[in-house]
Write a protein that holds these residues in place. Sequence first.
Motif, PDB file in Angstrom:
ATOM      1  N   ARG A 222       1.248  -1.147  -0.121  1.00 19.55           N
ATOM      2  CA  ARG A 222      -0.106  -0.152  -0.155  1.00 19.55           C
ATOM      3  C   ARG A 222       0.857   1.133  -0.155  1.00 19.55           C
ATOM      4  O   ARG A 222       0.038   2.088  -0.676  1.00 19.55           O
ATOM      5  CB  ARG A 222      -1.449   0.344   1.216  1.00 19.55           C
ATOM      6  CG  ARG A 222      -2.377  -1.087   0.728  1.00 19.55           C
ATOM      7  CD  ARG A 222      -3.240  -0.388   2.227  1.00 19.55           C
ATOM      8  NE  ARG A 222      -2.640  -1.139   3.121  1.00 19.55           N
ATOM      9  CZ  ARG A 222      -3.298  -2.363   3.397  1.00 19.55           C
ATOM     10  NH1 ARG A 222      -3.541  -3.139   2.194  1.00 19.55           N
ATOM     11  NH2 ARG A 222      -2.622  -3.129   4.464  1.00 19.55           N
ATOM     12  N   SER A 223       1.733   1.627   0.748  1.00 16.86           N
ATOM     13  CA  SER A 223       2.812   2.172   0.843  1.00 16.86           C
ATOM     14  C   SER A 223       3.664   2.470  -1.342  1.00 16.86           C
ATOM     15  O   SER A 223       4.048   3.378  -1.139  1.00 16.86           O
ATOM     16  CB  SER A 223       3.908   2.455   1.520  1.00 16.86           C
ATOM     17  OG  SER A 223       4.823   1.175   0.895  1.00 16.86           O
ATOM     18  N   THR A 257      10.635  -5.692  13.097  1.00 14.78           N
ATOM     19  CA  THR A 257       8.713  -4.325  12.630  1.00 14.78           C
ATOM     20  C   THR A 257       8.900  -4.134  11.577  1.00 14.78           C
ATOM     21  O   THR A 257       7.197  -4.251  10.548  1.00 14.78           O
ATOM     22  CB  THR A 257      10.075  -2.989  13.113  1.00 14.78           C
ATOM     23  OG1 THR A 257      10.103  -3.761  14.624  1.00 14.78           O
ATOM     24  CG2 THR A 257       9.147  -1.437  13.335  1.00 14.78           C
ATOM     25  N   ASP A 258       9.815  -4.396  10.873  1.00 12.03           N
ATOM     26  CA  ASP A 258       9.750  -4.523   8.412  1.00 12.03           C
ATOM     27  C   ASP A 258       8.926  -5.596   8.834  1.00 12.03           C
ATOM     28  O   ASP A 258       7.885  -5.783   7.652  1.00 12.03           O
ATOM     29  CB  ASP A 258      11.126  -4.742   8.731  1.00 12.03           C
ATOM     30  CG  ASP A 258      11.337  -4.751   6.161  1.00 12.03           C
ATOM     31  OD1 ASP A 258      10.776  -3.401   6.671  1.00 12.03           O
ATOM     32  OD2 ASP A 258      11.310  -5.566   6.015  1.00 12.03           O
ATOM     33  N   ASP A 259       9.032  -7.030   9.277  1.00 14.72           N
ATOM     34  CA  ASP A 259       8.225  -7.694   8.725  1.00 14.72           C
ATOM     35  C   ASP A 259       7.028  -7.938   8.810  1.00 14.72           C
ATOM     36  O   ASP A 259       5.980  -7.978   7.865  1.00 14.72           O
ATOM     37  CB  ASP A 259       8.485  -9.167   9.342  1.00 14.72           C
ATOM     38  CG  ASP A 259      10.352  -9.571   8.864  1.00 14.72           C
ATOM     39  OD1 ASP A 259      10.092  -9.800   7.669  1.00 14.72           O
ATOM     40  OD2 ASP A 259      11.009 -10.501   9.275  1.00 14.72           O
ATOM     41  N   VAL A 260       6.573  -6.928  10.489  1.00 15.59           N
ATOM     42  CA  VAL A 260       4.823  -6.834  10.405  1.00 15.59           C
ATOM     43  C   VAL A 260       4.675  -5.577   9.356  1.00 15.59           C
ATOM     44  O   VAL A 260       3.075  -5.801   9.079  1.00 15.59           O
ATOM     45  CB  VAL A 260       4.902  -6.119  11.742  1.00 15.59           C
ATOM     46  CG1 VAL A 260       3.800  -6.095  12.679  1.00 15.59           C
ATOM     47  CG2 VAL A 260       5.695  -7.777  12.646  1.00 15.59           C
ATOM     48  N   ARG A 264       1.516  -6.263   6.633  1.00 16.69           N
ATOM     49  CA  ARG A 264       0.153  -5.629   6.756  1.00 16.69           C
ATOM     50  C   ARG A 264      -0.489  -4.444   5.712  1.00 16.69           C
ATOM     51  O   ARG A 264      -0.960  -4.739   5.054  1.00 16.69           O
ATOM     52  CB  ARG A 264       0.396  -4.634   7.333  1.00 16.69           C
ATOM     53  CG  ARG A 264      -0.607  -3.786   8.253  1.00 16.69           C
ATOM     54  CD  ARG A 264      -0.617  -3.020   9.706  1.00 16.69           C
ATOM     55  NE  ARG A 264       0.227  -2.091  10.013  1.00 16.69           N
ATOM     56  CZ  ARG A 264       1.271  -2.237  10.049  1.00 16.69           C
ATOM     57  NH1 ARG A 264       1.553  -2.887  11.306  1.00 16.69           N
ATOM     58  NH2 ARG A 264       2.950  -0.939  10.181  1.00 16.69           N
ATOM     59  N   GLY A 265       1.203  -4.992   4.916  1.00 12.72           N
ATOM     60  CA  GLY A 265       0.422  -4.040   3.551  1.00 12.72           C
ATOM     61  C   GLY A 265       0.687  -4.976   2.431  1.00 12.72           C
ATOM     62  O   GLY A 265       0.090  -4.104   1.666  1.00 12.72           O
ATOM     63  N   ARG A 271      -6.053 -11.023  -0.331  1.00 14.92           N
ATOM     64  CA  ARG A 271      -5.000 -11.585  -0.138  1.00 14.92           C
ATOM     65  C   ARG A 271      -4.510 -11.985   1.059  1.00 14.92           C
ATOM     66  O   ARG A 271      -5.104 -10.907   2.104  1.00 14.92           O
ATOM     67  CB  ARG A 271      -4.008 -10.985  -0.921  1.00 14.92           C
ATOM     68  CG  ARG A 271      -2.450 -11.664  -0.527  1.00 14.92           C
ATOM     69  CD  ARG A 271      -1.355 -10.642  -1.777  1.00 14.92           C
ATOM     70  NE  ARG A 271      -1.841 -10.632  -2.446  1.00 14.92           N
ATOM     71  CZ  ARG A 271      -1.619  -8.645  -2.885  1.00 14.92           C
ATOM     72  NH1 ARG A 271      -1.010  -8.369  -1.764  1.00 14.92           N
ATOM     73  NH2 ARG A 271      -1.552  -8.135  -4.020  1.00 14.92           N
ATOM     74  N   SER A 272      -4.331 -12.963   1.603  1.00 12.18           N
ATOM     75  CA  SER A 272      -4.117 -13.457   3.487  1.00 12.18           C
ATOM     76  C   SER A 272      -2.699 -13.706   3.173  1.00 12.18           C
ATOM     77  O   SER A 272      -2.434 -14.399   2.349  1.00 12.18           O
ATOM     78  CB  SER A 272      -5.145 -14.373   3.623  1.00 12.18           C
ATOM     79  OG  SER A 272      -5.816 -14.179   3.945  1.00 12.18           O
ATOM     80  N   VAL A 273      -2.276 -13.177   4.225  1.00 13.68           N
ATOM     81  CA  VAL A 273      -0.714 -13.336   4.150  1.00 13.68           C
ATOM     82  C   VAL A 273      -0.151 -14.214   5.740  1.00 13.68           C
ATOM     83  O   VAL A 273      -0.522 -12.813   6.810  1.00 13.68           O
ATOM     84  CB  VAL A 273       0.353 -12.418   4.422  1.00 13.68           C
ATOM     85  CG1 VAL A 273       1.685 -12.773   4.999  1.00 13.68           C
ATOM     86  CG2 VAL A 273      -0.054 -11.212   3.427  1.00 13.68           C
TER      87      VAL A 273
END
Length: 306
Positions: A222-223, A257-260, A264-265, A271-273
């Motif tokens: 999303r970013s 933190t980057d993985d989370v 989320r993004g 689409r489920s992650v």
Amino acid sequence: MDPWTELAERQAGALAWRQLHELGVTRSLVRNKLASGRWARRTESVLTTTTGPLSDEQRHWVAVLHCGPDAMLGGLTALGLHGLSRWERDEVCVIVRNADSFEPVDGISLFRTRRRPAVLRGEHDLPRCRVEPAALLWAAHEPHPRSASGLLAAVVQQGLTTPERLLTWVDILRPLRRAGAFRELLHDIEGGAQSLGEVDVARLCRTWGLVAPHRQRCRVDRSGRQRFTDCEWDLPDGRVLVLEVDGAFHLDVEQYTDDVRRQRGLTTPERSVIRCTTEELRREPWSVGADLVALGVPRVAAPAAG
């Protein structure tokens, strides 16, 4: 210019007694250099024209020169010089012929082989083994199969070689321990697996009869940042299931933190992650497999009778 000067410059200041003898340098000159403190003896057969602590390059030269004219750096030492990262070891690994004999030296580990040195050696001033035989010979004799597989995945992932070249060298090096397991692993990597965790997922799918995932699909979160997912399945109901495989480095706070944020993004209504760890895939693959089935990953269709 002294006859040994140019050679010493090419070899980071390291010289073997045999080389000095071939250049016509007398023992009395060498003894004077050592006695005056201008040169230093490093092993019974190698000295240096510097006297301070050895640099990594000098350690490599001393190890190779000590082990004879056919010796070359091998294993993780050679691979480190080829560019492999995160597999560093303190000892310098040297490949030598079975018949060669010399005094053992602390910090030098030997790998003896009957294979011809010219086949293994690459084109470098500092003699070192080619990437493919260095990786395969180390993996074949590594006590832990998991580490052996991890190294082969790493040399491909880090761009040092390709699965095709490694498969070619599996045949060149015959007989080679674990050759069958290496072929299976390399075919998985050739199919798109970028890490040992992704290879484990492919093995899990074969065991459970699940459809193989798509690997390294390019997604935009999303970013607007481009991401590559580890494994994806297109589910029968039109949704997409993404499985991200976390290795040990994912436990780092910044990486976590980057993985989370990444998870989320990438998550959307369609689409489920989900995530799992390499430790789960290795020790409890049935748990991951059961969850994939429960989340809708289809099984491979059985062939029609007759």
